[in-house]
Design a protein around this motif. Sequence first.
Motif, mmCIF file in Angstrom:
data_model
loop_
_atom_site.group_PDB
_atom_site.id
_atom_site.type_symbol
_atom_site.label_atom_id
_atom_site.label_comp_id
_atom_site.label_asym_id
_atom_site.label_seq_id
_atom_site.Cartn_x
_atom_site.Cartn_y
_atom_site.Cartn_z
ATOM 1 N N UNK A 28 0.724 -1.299 0.020
ATOM 2 C CA UNK A 28 0.130 0.011 0.031
ATOM 3 C C UNK A 28 0.900 1.296 0.116
ATOM 4 N N UNK A 69 1.569 4.543 -2.753
ATOM 5 C CA UNK A 69 1.612 5.879 -2.630
ATOM 6 C C UNK A 69 2.553 6.615 -2.842
ATOM 7 N N UNK A 82 2.498 6.963 -7.001
ATOM 8 C CA UNK A 82 1.335 8.029 -7.228
ATOM 9 C C UNK A 82 2.051 9.149 -6.881
ATOM 10 N N UNK A 83 2.890 9.540 -5.928
ATOM 11 C CA UNK A 83 3.257 10.766 -5.481
ATOM 12 C C UNK A 83 4.633 11.203 -5.909
ATOM 13 N N UNK A 104 5.132 13.877 -8.559
ATOM 14 C CA UNK A 104 4.592 15.179 -8.437
ATOM 15 C C UNK A 104 5.568 15.862 -7.440
ATOM 16 N N UNK A 114 -12.550 19.726 -14.578
ATOM 17 C CA UNK A 114 -11.178 19.273 -14.768
ATOM 18 C C UNK A 114 -10.722 18.840 -15.898
ATOM 19 N N UNK A 131 -7.726 20.174 -18.111
ATOM 20 C CA UNK A 131 -6.751 19.239 -18.604
ATOM 21 C C UNK A 131 -6.681 19.109 -20.239
ATOM 22 N N UNK A 182 -6.185 21.695 -9.476
ATOM 23 C CA UNK A 182 -6.714 20.663 -9.869
ATOM 24 C C UNK A 182 -6.578 19.621 -8.907
ATOM 25 N N UNK A 185 -9.631 18.706 -6.602
ATOM 26 C CA UNK A 185 -9.968 17.359 -6.217
ATOM 27 C C UNK A 185 -10.146 16.883 -4.650
ATOM 28 N N UNK A 237 -13.505 16.126 -2.979
ATOM 29 C CA UNK A 237 -13.286 14.710 -3.245
ATOM 30 C C UNK A 237 -14.656 13.793 -3.137
ATOM 31 N N UNK A 282 -5.151 -3.930 -5.304
ATOM 32 C CA UNK A 282 -5.284 -2.829 -4.120
ATOM 33 C C UNK A 282 -6.649 -2.971 -3.520
ATOM 34 N N UNK A 327 -10.423 4.852 2.380
ATOM 35 C CA UNK A 327 -10.643 6.136 1.819
ATOM 36 C C UNK A 327 -9.417 6.646 1.612
ATOM 37 N N UNK A 384 -6.253 5.777 1.140
ATOM 38 C CA UNK A 384 -5.257 5.180 0.253
ATOM 39 C C UNK A 384 -5.871 5.358 -0.989
ATOM 40 N N UNK A 385 -7.194 5.344 -1.310
ATOM 41 C CA UNK A 385 -7.826 5.373 -2.584
ATOM 42 C C UNK A 385 -7.862 6.617 -3.183
ATOM 43 N N UNK A 386 -7.919 7.804 -2.118
ATOM 44 C CA UNK A 386 -7.741 9.269 -2.392
ATOM 45 C C UNK A 386 -6.272 9.405 -3.025
ATOM 46 N N UNK A 387 -5.209 9.110 -2.212
ATOM 47 C CA UNK A 387 -4.100 9.460 -2.954
ATOM 48 C C UNK A 387 -3.882 8.755 -4.336
ATOM 49 N N UNK A 388 -4.309 7.643 -4.524
ATOM 50 C CA UNK A 388 -3.947 6.588 -5.577
ATOM 51 C C UNK A 388 -4.591 7.377 -6.768
ATOM 52 N N UNK A 389 -5.856 7.975 -6.549
ATOM 53 C CA UNK A 389 -6.333 8.682 -7.574
ATOM 54 C C UNK A 389 -5.749 10.119 -7.966
ATOM 55 N N UNK A 390 -4.977 10.698 -7.129
ATOM 56 C CA UNK A 390 -4.364 12.047 -7.524
ATOM 57 C C UNK A 390 -3.815 12.176 -9.032
ATOM 58 N N UNK A 391 -2.878 11.081 -9.510
ATOM 59 C CA UNK A 391 -2.440 11.217 -10.721
ATOM 60 C C UNK A 391 -3.227 11.270 -11.822
ATOM 61 N N UNK A 392 -4.706 10.614 -11.543
ATOM 62 C CA UNK A 392 -5.585 10.874 -12.620
ATOM 63 C C UNK A 392 -5.950 12.412 -12.689
ATOM 64 N N UNK A 393 -5.875 13.160 -11.748
ATOM 65 C CA UNK A 393 -6.392 14.666 -11.949
ATOM 66 C C UNK A 393 -5.235 15.530 -12.758
ATOM 67 N N UNK A 428 0.557 4.680 -14.598
ATOM 68 C CA UNK A 428 0.430 5.861 -13.505
ATOM 69 C C UNK A 428 -0.731 6.469 -13.081
ATOM 70 N N UNK A 488 -4.176 3.617 -12.553
ATOM 71 C CA UNK A 488 -4.448 2.585 -11.685
ATOM 72 C C UNK A 488 -5.311 2.908 -10.376
ATOM 73 N N UNK A 507 -10.265 2.648 -7.318
ATOM 74 C CA UNK A 507 -11.355 3.478 -6.693
ATOM 75 C C UNK A 507 -12.851 2.455 -7.344
#
Lengths: 278, 289
Positions: free
Chosen positions: A18, A22, A25-26, A29, A206, A210, A256, A260, A264, B88, B99, B101-110, B164, B167, B172
């Motif tokens: 998990x 993270x 994903x981050x 950025x 959004x 984009x 964005x 989000x 959320x 996941x 919620x 984790x799912x919130x963070x994983x979704x950030x790249x989509x934005x 990236x 996922x 989600x």
Amino acid sequence: MNKGLRSLSREAVFNVVLVMFVLVALYPIYMLFSTSLKTPAEFYRSMFSLPSNPRWENYSMVFIKWGFYRNFINSLIFAGSVTSICLVLSVPAGYAFALYRFRGRDVLFITILLALTLSEVSLLIPIYQLLNDLKLINTYGGLIFPQVALGLPFAIFLLTTFFREIPAEVLDAGKIDGCSDLRLLWNIVLPLGMPAIKAVSVMELMWAWNSFFFPFVVTTKYHIMPLSVSLMHFKGRYTMQYGSMATTCVIMLLPMVVLYLVMQKSFVRGITFGAVKG
Amino acid sequence: MQRKKAHPYLLVLPALLYIGVWILYPMAKTFYLSFFSAPMVFSTDYFYVGLQNFSQMITDSIFWLTLRHAVLWVLLTLAIPFMVGLALAQILAYRRTRLFYATIYFIPMTISFIIAATVWGWIYNPVFGGLNIFLESLGLRGFTRQWLADPNLALFCLNMIGSWGYFGFCTLIILSAYQGVNPSLHDAAKVDGANSLQRFLHVTLPSIKYTLYFLLVFSVIAAMKTFDLVFVSTKGGPHHATEIVAVYVFHLLLVEGEINYAATLSATLTLIILVLTVFMTRFLYRKEA
């Protein structure tokens, strides 16, 4: 005991997985943000390190000297208009599709659903010619109209699906009280449908912010370009200026990501509603 | 009561007119243009040529290449972000932190693909890029590559950028379907001695089936429509290694000026997506209904 140990180690593996995602994903950025505060030399030395001496002036340079503020304003106007027009068109349509029976309803609704599958490139030639004939190349109208067309089918779909859930008794009560159809829409459907309307708004906003394909074709003059297109041009012109390039990226992505995180709940609702119900 | 019949049409009319002008008319025109040809490039003096453009398409090796890449792209999307999302979601399903984790994983989509392509372009850069440096620091110098410039790897590397962004979306969506799974069914299966794999196959999977179908159809459509990511990263190169239909059409249109041939390819792409969508939804949803 053995079983407890095994489930404990499984827990540990899961947590590592998990956290690893993270980071996946981050990390990009984070990298953009740290690079946006670096000099090119520092960037070459290492992509991973933090800037030794943060150069916040990168931001003022990009915003003012490169004139990025213009593109920022353009994107605001563009995305804001697209969202408003989409709502004005899709709310009444979704209301009618969800709560009325009329001849041709299902055929029309399926046509709109199929429009969701169209690729932008297959509309490009005729839309370009249309915009050209209407003298809309390099105007806000030229940016806004095609994007509304791309966003509208989704907005209608989501609102229709949501409005269908409004209980018939509530509507009947309104009718008995003598509400006209438009009053019904205004006084009952709109307030009850607010969550869906919010969800559609943030997603359209959004999406437009984009979007790249049509804006790239429609705008050739710098003063009218939205952020996505001007970023592409910076990329060509300032290839080696990684710090400033990253700054432009951060300026574009930050609103964005914040939108989000703030909205959320609406967002998740909008995204999952169609998938789970539809 | 009499007015009631007229109203729904008035309510849908603005949206329908809009869709007619900006989607249906352009779509029809794209199909129309694909039966015509122009005497020279960038010209609009069309003349009717029947199916000539389509026969040109069938003998165009780049067209077949784009189709192959589309299929590969779909398979990679299903193999990587889709499966990661499923895994996941399975891990997160009954956690209180789901919620978060799912919130963070979704950030790249934005984040716009333009930005994703830029930052991943740096990570993949063979000279200063983070990926090669990372591999070297692990002592895996032999695994360093020219990533996006390597024809054998470029498409895969691009798909990883797409993954990236994607996922978190899969996670989600699947996670939201888990909320509909009846927990007492799980407990009952546990009492009956089903192990976790059996419980997944016989309890979870049937409950989230329709969501998975939706995600499958959505992923295929999205994969066929991909443009931004490839256009910004590689423009279809090196040597057409990442050429996809939309990028090829764009090139034909703006660089070669082959308007009618570009229209033919666009029309074909549209047909392929339509047929796939109708076929998949029919096949998947009818079987059980």
